[in-house]
Motif scaffolding. Structure first.
Motif, mmCIF file in Angstrom:
data_model
loop_
_atom_site.group_PDB
_atom_site.id
_atom_site.type_symbol
_atom_site.label_atom_id
_atom_site.label_comp_id
_atom_site.label_asym_id
_atom_site.label_seq_id
_atom_site.Cartn_x
_atom_site.Cartn_y
_atom_site.Cartn_z
ATOM 1 N N ILE A 302 0.845 -1.080 0.178
ATOM 2 C CA ILE A 302 -0.037 0.026 0.171
ATOM 3 C C ILE A 302 0.765 1.224 0.078
ATOM 4 C CG2 ILE A 302 -0.199 0.348 2.483
ATOM 5 C CD1 ILE A 302 -2.960 0.890 -0.136
ATOM 6 N N GLU A 303 2.041 1.210 0.671
ATOM 7 C CA GLU A 303 2.958 2.340 0.528
ATOM 8 C C GLU A 303 3.281 2.542 -0.683
ATOM 9 O OE1 GLU A 303 5.459 3.831 3.865
ATOM 10 O OE2 GLU A 303 4.999 1.827 4.889
ATOM 11 N N MET A 304 3.791 1.585 -1.458
ATOM 12 C CA MET A 304 4.121 1.676 -2.871
ATOM 13 C C MET A 304 3.052 2.152 -3.609
ATOM 14 S SD MET A 304 5.883 -1.191 -5.391
ATOM 15 C CE MET A 304 6.652 -0.656 -6.985
ATOM 16 N N VAL A 305 1.909 1.840 -3.410
ATOM 17 C CA VAL A 305 0.820 2.461 -4.204
ATOM 18 C C VAL A 305 0.604 3.638 -3.951
ATOM 19 C CG1 VAL A 305 -1.823 2.211 -4.655
ATOM 20 C CG2 VAL A 305 -0.249 -0.059 -4.311
ATOM 21 N N SER A 306 0.627 4.068 -2.520
ATOM 22 C CA SER A 306 0.295 5.614 -2.183
ATOM 23 C C SER A 306 1.332 6.340 -2.968
ATOM 24 C CB SER A 306 0.479 5.713 -0.780
ATOM 25 O OG SER A 306 0.334 7.108 -0.427
ATOM 26 N N ALA A 307 2.724 5.974 -2.938
ATOM 27 C CA ALA A 307 3.872 6.866 -3.491
ATOM 28 C C ALA A 307 3.641 7.181 -4.927
ATOM 29 C CB ALA A 307 4.954 6.182 -3.145
ATOM 30 N N THR A 308 3.248 6.012 -5.682
ATOM 31 C CA THR A 308 2.891 6.056 -7.136
ATOM 32 C C THR A 308 1.811 6.795 -7.529
ATOM 33 O OG1 THR A 308 1.515 4.108 -7.057
ATOM 34 C CG2 THR A 308 3.804 3.712 -7.697
ATOM 35 N N ARG A 309 0.763 6.822 -6.370
ATOM 36 C CA ARG A 309 -0.336 7.965 -6.625
ATOM 37 C C ARG A 309 0.019 9.466 -6.561
ATOM 38 N NH1 ARG A 309 -5.269 4.595 -3.449
ATOM 39 N NH2 ARG A 309 -5.551 3.139 -4.998
ATOM 40 N N PHE A 310 1.138 9.657 -5.603
ATOM 41 C CA PHE A 310 1.532 11.095 -5.384
ATOM 42 C C PHE A 310 2.386 11.404 -6.625
ATOM 43 C CE2 PHE A 310 5.537 13.371 -3.929
ATOM 44 C CZ PHE A 310 4.450 14.721 -3.978
ATOM 45 N N ASP A 311 3.097 10.359 -7.151
ATOM 46 C CA ASP A 311 4.035 10.760 -8.666
ATOM 47 C C ASP A 311 3.026 10.906 -9.734
ATOM 48 O OD1 ASP A 311 6.176 10.817 -7.154
ATOM 49 O OD2 ASP A 311 7.098 9.004 -8.530
ATOM 50 N N CYS A 312 1.797 10.128 -9.744
ATOM 51 C CA CYS A 312 0.749 10.607 -10.710
ATOM 52 C C CYS A 312 0.299 12.096 -10.820
ATOM 53 C CB CYS A 312 -0.570 9.787 -10.452
ATOM 54 S SG CYS A 312 -0.109 8.080 -10.877
ATOM 55 N N MET A 313 0.138 12.496 -9.295
ATOM 56 C CA MET A 313 -0.125 13.952 -9.250
ATOM 57 C C MET A 313 1.009 15.068 -9.718
ATOM 58 S SD MET A 313 -1.335 13.894 -5.334
ATOM 59 C CE MET A 313 -1.538 15.599 -5.257
ATOM 60 N N ILE A 314 2.404 14.360 -9.505
ATOM 61 C CA ILE A 314 3.393 15.460 -9.980
ATOM 62 C C ILE A 314 3.190 15.219 -11.627
ATOM 63 C CG2 ILE A 314 5.791 15.510 -10.201
ATOM 64 C CD1 ILE A 314 5.897 14.059 -7.579
ATOM 65 N N GLY A 315 3.370 14.062 -12.091
ATOM 66 C CA GLY A 315 3.180 13.811 -13.589
ATOM 67 C C GLY A 315 2.232 14.734 -14.464
ATOM 68 N N SER A 316 0.913 14.539 -13.688
ATOM 69 C CA SER A 316 -0.204 15.247 -14.390
ATOM 70 C C SER A 316 -0.218 16.833 -14.356
ATOM 71 C CB SER A 316 -1.581 14.848 -13.816
ATOM 72 O OG SER A 316 -1.902 13.358 -14.251
ATOM 73 N N SER A 317 0.510 17.314 -13.192
ATOM 74 C CA SER A 317 0.845 18.767 -12.812
ATOM 75 C C SER A 317 1.713 19.012 -14.004
ATOM 76 C CB SER A 317 1.514 18.935 -11.586
ATOM 77 O OG SER A 317 0.299 18.574 -10.418
ATOM 78 N N ALA A 318 2.756 18.236 -14.188
ATOM 79 C CA ALA A 318 3.839 18.608 -15.261
ATOM 80 C C ALA A 318 3.187 18.543 -16.837
ATOM 81 C CB ALA A 318 5.016 17.511 -15.056
ATOM 82 N N GLY A 319 2.321 17.850 -16.950
ATOM 83 C CA GLY A 319 1.620 17.777 -18.180
ATOM 84 C C GLY A 319 0.568 18.982 -18.463
ATOM 85 N N GLN A 320 0.313 19.445 -17.517
ATOM 86 C CA GLN A 320 -0.734 20.675 -17.505
ATOM 87 C C GLN A 320 0.352 21.768 -17.494
ATOM 88 O OE1 GLN A 320 -3.163 21.184 -13.977
ATOM 89 N NE2 GLN A 320 -4.015 19.315 -14.116
ATOM 90 N N ARG A 321 1.203 21.844 -16.889
ATOM 91 C CA ARG A 321 2.410 23.012 -17.054
ATOM 92 C C ARG A 321 3.000 23.143 -18.384
ATOM 93 N NH1 ARG A 321 4.286 27.906 -16.864
ATOM 94 N NH2 ARG A 321 6.476 28.422 -17.068
ATOM 95 N N GLN A 322 3.375 21.886 -18.826
ATOM 96 C CA GLN A 322 4.026 22.137 -20.347
ATOM 97 C C GLN A 322 2.888 22.340 -21.469
ATOM 98 O OE1 GLN A 322 6.623 22.160 -23.316
ATOM 99 N NE2 GLN A 322 7.092 21.985 -20.948
ATOM 100 N N ALA A 323 1.602 21.979 -21.173
ATOM 101 C CA ALA A 323 0.373 22.331 -22.023
ATOM 102 C C ALA A 323 0.324 24.063 -22.112
ATOM 103 C CB ALA A 323 -0.795 21.758 -21.662
ATOM 104 N N VAL A 324 0.315 24.575 -20.888
ATOM 105 C CA VAL A 324 0.378 26.110 -20.854
ATOM 106 C C VAL A 324 1.540 26.729 -21.349
ATOM 107 C CG1 VAL A 324 0.329 27.921 -19.080
ATOM 108 C CG2 VAL A 324 -1.109 25.834 -18.803
ATOM 109 N N VAL A 325 2.719 26.056 -21.129
ATOM 110 C CA VAL A 325 3.856 26.783 -21.582
ATOM 111 C C VAL A 325 3.706 26.711 -23.101
ATOM 112 C CG1 VAL A 325 6.047 26.185 -22.276
ATOM 113 C CG2 VAL A 325 5.594 25.969 -19.795
ATOM 114 N N GLN A 326 3.250 25.648 -23.878
ATOM 115 C CA GLN A 326 3.076 25.872 -25.282
ATOM 116 C C GLN A 326 1.921 26.600 -25.853
ATOM 117 O OE1 GLN A 326 5.177 24.124 -27.412
ATOM 118 N NE2 GLN A 326 6.287 23.320 -25.755
#
Length: 556
Positions: A302-326
């Motif tokens: 479960i701790e691995m799952v929680s950490a991967t979910r957190f990284d999903c937040m990072i990755g999606s935030s990064a995708g949003q940022r790059q979309a705005v940049v463009q």
């Protein structure tokens, strides 16, 4: 009759004008006001010099090109070598390996574990956010390797051998035994075709082997419907042992150097995330070592799952940022109807709205990173227990539509594959689906509240810090409390409740962030509306210029 000079350019039809120049050679950290503010506000200020350095690295043209090459050249699978030996080899383009090498050398998989200190998770999240804007697919094994560390520690004998190599800042993609390598990566295999997210329905089975009491060795037989990054050196997997569903570390090679019968059947042909190989595998008597206790597999992983979910937040935030940049870069260089798109009032509404989404996403993501930095603080852990599920649901859920709206800002160019917006759009749904889709996250929120009511009290305590700062926010928090106090048809209403939890938390964090223009616009556009917010419908009177400037990649 006048002779026509064949060398003259009078017949030329291909003069390129009013096209946007490529965006490259910029510093991704220096041009991101929302990220800089969030890093400083959440305790990562000491890492600013390193983030400035890495922001420049991630903006280099050659780094951006690697992201394109890794996606244009999909992984290929070879089950056997040319003489018939089983190899289970996935071949990647060199650009994929270059991105992996960069990420691992920067410690994106291990820095908070090997150098724990205040703000370590905040700094790592910020760097991963910058890195993810290059290309998202190769982030899968980086995230899983990072997230595996707490679970691996549950088997001390195994951890002593594996963790030094798992956390090492190196990359070895060779297809050879883990005993011969100095650096290892870890994957995860939970999903089975008959169960999906319901992992307790898994049918893969594990039988204890005798003669290895220290490592708790088992033999696994079964099938995994999804196992991403099959070239990792080992995988955390769930299987049914005599004592119930249990967690195992399954290596690709046995300690004696022979191939473990963990056999790839095929690679999935995905619409997005194409640089990352996702596979279907069978375990035909594969060796696996027990992690934790028999029958407590979910607790072990479960701790691995929680950490991967957190990284999903990072990755999606990064995708949003790059979309705005463009989108902002394009609007600043494209003229229409007598002025640049950036000067068009309706486009300003859209761009400011897209940037507001990023502001909210990075605020909640970095707040959860701060909570990760306080493992010994019960209040912070309660906040994170609810926050990773709420944040993963909301940030990842918002990203696909956000990617489309940014793509539309570029017009027809936006859907062409050699513009990054097309890839951002294809990749956008992945994080919302993987590691527990929307319904799973929403139900997990209800389960957490029901099992540990203190998580909701911690959420309210955090929101209380902004009490009185804005009347709209105060009313939204009151309405949230009333809705959660109503126990009628909770599961049916789960998504709506999580929406409200996310929006009020983002609004509070933006108020605390100190930029009044951003906080006012976010609250006015998100909290006053009932239901889905349509992009580009910001109320009149907001400081859209200020918001767009915060998103402009060339302003620092």
């Amino acid at each position: 009759m006048r002779e026509v000079d064949p060398s003259a350019d009078s017949a030329s039809t291909h003069e390129v004008t009013n096209q946007t120049p490529p965006l490259a050679g910029h510093n991704l950290f220096a041009g991101d006001a929302a990220l800089r503010d969030a890093v400083n506000h959440n305790g990562g200020h000491w890492a600013e010099d390193d983030l400035q350095r890495y922001g420049e690295v991630c903006g280099r043209p050659e780094m951006i090109e690697r992201g394109f090459l890794a996606n244009e050249n999909k992984p290929r699978f070879d089950s056997h070598d040319r003489t018939g030996n089983r190899v289970d080899l996935v071949r990647y383009h060199p650009a994929y390996h270059q991105l992996m090498q960069l990420a691992l050398s920067e410690g994106l998989h291990s820095a908070p574990w090997t150098d724990p200190k205040p703000g370590a998770h905040v700094a790592r999240a910020a760097k991963y956010y910058l890195h993810s804007q290059l290309e998202s697919g190769h982030g899968c094994p980086i995230t899983m390797t990072f997230a595996s560390v707490p679970s691996l520690k549950l088997n001390p004998h195994l951890a002593a051998e594996w963790l030094p190599k798992v956390t090492a800042r190196g990359y070895d993609y060779s297809n050879r035994p883990y005993t011969e390598k100095a650096a290892l990566t870890i994957g995860m295999g939970m999903t089975e075709k008959q169960g999906g997210s319901d992992v307790r329905a898994n049918t893969s089975r594990a039988v204890r082997l005798t003669g290895d009491g220290s490592l708790n060795a088992y033999e696994l037989v079964g099938h995994k419907w999804f196992m991403s990054a099959p070239m990792c050196d080992a995988f955390l997997m769930l299987a049914q042992a005599p004592g119930g569903l249990s967690c195992f570390l399954v290596p690709r090679w046995r300690p004696d150097g022979s191939k473990n019968p963990l056999q790839v059947q095929r690679l999935k042909d995905k619409s997005g995330n194409v640089s990352n190989a996702s596979s279907e595998v069978e375990m035909r008597g594969a060796l696996g070592w027990l992690i934790g206790e028999e029958g407590r597999g979910v607790n072990a992983i479960i701790e691995m799952v929680s950490a991967t979910r957190f990284d999903c937040m990072i990755g999606s935030s990064a995708g949003q940022r790059q979309a705005v940049v463009q989108a902002i870069h394009h609007a600043a260089h494209r003229n229409a109807f007598g002025k640049t798109l950036l000067d068009q009032p309706l486009m300003q509404n859209v761009l400011a709205d897209l940037q507001l989404e990023v502001e909210g996403s990075i605020a909640i993501t970095m707040r959860m990173a701060q909570a990760l930095d306080h493992q010994d603080d019960e209040q912070q852990q309660l906040l994170m227990r609810l926050g990773t599920a709420v944040g993963k649901y909301w940030v990842c859920k918002r990203t696909p539509h956000h990617a489309y709206e940014a793509m539309e800002c570029l017009g027809g160019n936006g859907v062409v594959e050699n513009f990054v917006t097309a890839r951002l759009y294809r990749d956008a749904p992945i994080n919302a689906i993987w590691e527990g889709s929307g319904n799973i996250q929403a139900l997990d929120v209800l389960r957490a509240i029901g099992k540990t009511p203190a998580v909701l009290l911690a959420w309210y305590d955090e929101l209380e810090r902004s009490s009185g700062a804005d009347g709209h926010l105060d009313r939204a928090v009151t309405n949230l409390k009333n809705e959660l106090a109503n126990l009628d048809q909770l599961e049916y209403r789960a998504r709506h409740l999580v929406d409200r939890l996310a929006l009020t938390m983002q609004a509070h964090l933006l108020v605390q962030g100190g930029d009044s223009a951003v906080a006012e616009a976010f609250i006015a556009s998100r909290l006053d509306s009932d239901g889905a917010h349509s992009t580009g419908t910001l109320p009149i009177g907001l400081d859209t210029n200020r918001i767009i400037e915060r998103g402009n990649p060339l302003l620092s």
